[in-house]
Structure formats: structure tokens, C-alpha cells
Scaffold this active site. Sequence first.
Site, PDB file in Angstrom:
ATOM      1  N   LYS A  18     -38.854 -22.938  47.144  1.00 43.24           N
ATOM      2  CA  LYS A  18     -38.226 -23.524  48.586  1.00 43.24           C
ATOM      3  C   LYS A  18     -37.904 -22.162  49.416  1.00 43.24           C
ATOM      4  O   LYS A  18     -37.140 -20.913  48.891  1.00 43.24           O
ATOM      5  CB  LYS A  18     -36.967 -24.032  48.283  1.00 43.24           C
ATOM      6  N   GLU A  61     -34.755 -35.950  48.985  1.00 42.94           N
ATOM      7  CA  GLU A  61     -33.912 -34.913  48.476  1.00 42.94           C
ATOM      8  C   GLU A  61     -32.434 -35.254  48.735  1.00 42.94           C
ATOM      9  O   GLU A  61     -32.021 -35.325  50.059  1.00 42.94           O
ATOM     10  CB  GLU A  61     -34.297 -33.728  48.851  1.00 42.94           C
ATOM     11  N   THR A 109     -29.574 -28.974  46.846  1.00 40.39           N
ATOM     12  CA  THR A 109     -28.190 -28.235  46.918  1.00 40.39           C
ATOM     13  C   THR A 109     -27.627 -28.041  45.674  1.00 40.39           C
ATOM     14  O   THR A 109     -26.580 -27.961  45.435  1.00 40.39           O
ATOM     15  CB  THR A 109     -27.224 -28.712  47.944  1.00 40.39           C
TER      16      THR A 109
END
Length: 210
Positions: free
Chosen positions: A132, A43, A72
Amino acid sequence: MHPTDIVARIERERVVAVLRLADPDRLRAVIDALAAGGVRVFEVTMTVPRAIELIGQLAAGLDQTLLVGAGTVIDANTARRAIGAGARFVVSPVFRRDLIETCHEHDVPAMPGCFTPTEILDAWEAGADVVKVFPSTSLGPTFIKDVRAPLPQLKLMPTGGVSIENAADWLRAGAVAVGIGSALVDALALKAGDFPAITQRAQRLMASLQ
């Protein structure tokens, strides 16, 4: 690759390396070091300078056995740009419905960040492919077990507070995968350019999951 195939791949690999580097020129070397240690899913966070550009380079140049996504991501426009560059999945620290919708319009899994059971279920019902659980630092693996007891359909990926030592505990508690960043990419090793040390940490992590 269909979104369900990407999610299944993440579930098989069980580890998503969260890459949050100040020096973008070291990103490829870090990925190579982690891959040598057995990590296969990465990621690349939007806090990395030139993140979109780097995702494009990785998508074009990495071995097809490795999976690269964007992290993000907090708005739909950034999601579109990351997907256009080649991100295979999109992770966010927050839950935004339009972000999930944008990812699905482009056949890419969406992994929004949530903290409470209500928020987690709202995200799941909005179409999240994996939720998440963030930040997990103060929660502990028991939280995953407790949430999934009444809601076993949820696919949860804790991030924050995951270490080489406790990653297996999160998975045993019912997480489909774990997101792990600074505990895997040691800051001192990175600063020294000691990439073999990063490989060794990846090997220790993957061995702990066997």
C-alpha cells in the site's frame, strides 16, 4: 481461498473501498450501497468502533462474491483477531515485519503501508503480497510509474489522494488496485443517510475504469 487467489481477486476488481466510519451501525448499509454500484472489495478499518465484531458479522452474513478485509492494523495481535473474525486480507498504514509473518501464518495476504522506494522494496522482500503506497496524496500517479520502471515486480496499491476522477490514472500508471475512502463514501451523503447517492458514486467510479 488461497492468498494468491485473494490477491488476484483484488487485482481483478481494482478497487478497495476503505471504510472509516464514526457510526458502526451504518457500515452494512454503506457496503450494500457500494456493492449495488459495483464495488466488491471492502477494507474495514480498525478506527471503526467494534471493527472486529463487525468484520465477524460481515464474514458470516455477506454474499460470497464480496471480499472483506481489515485495515489500519498496526500490530500482530490485532491482525490475529481480525483474521479470526473472518478478514480475508489485512492492510496496514505502516510496514511491520511481524505483521506480514502473522498474516502468512494464517494464509491471509498482507498489505503493509510504505512511502519511499526503499521502504516499498523492503516490505516486498519481507513478503508483502501488495504494498500500500501511503499516503499517496502528495505523490501522484507518476510516482507509481517511476517506482515500477526499475522494479516491475512490485504490486502497488495507492491509498490517499485517490478520487473518482483520477482512479483510472493510478491504474494506468501501473497500480494493481486503488484504495479509496472519503472520495467514494461522501460524508454529507452518509450523514443524511443518502445511500442511493453513495451507490451513484460507486457507479461513477466503476464506469470510469472501463
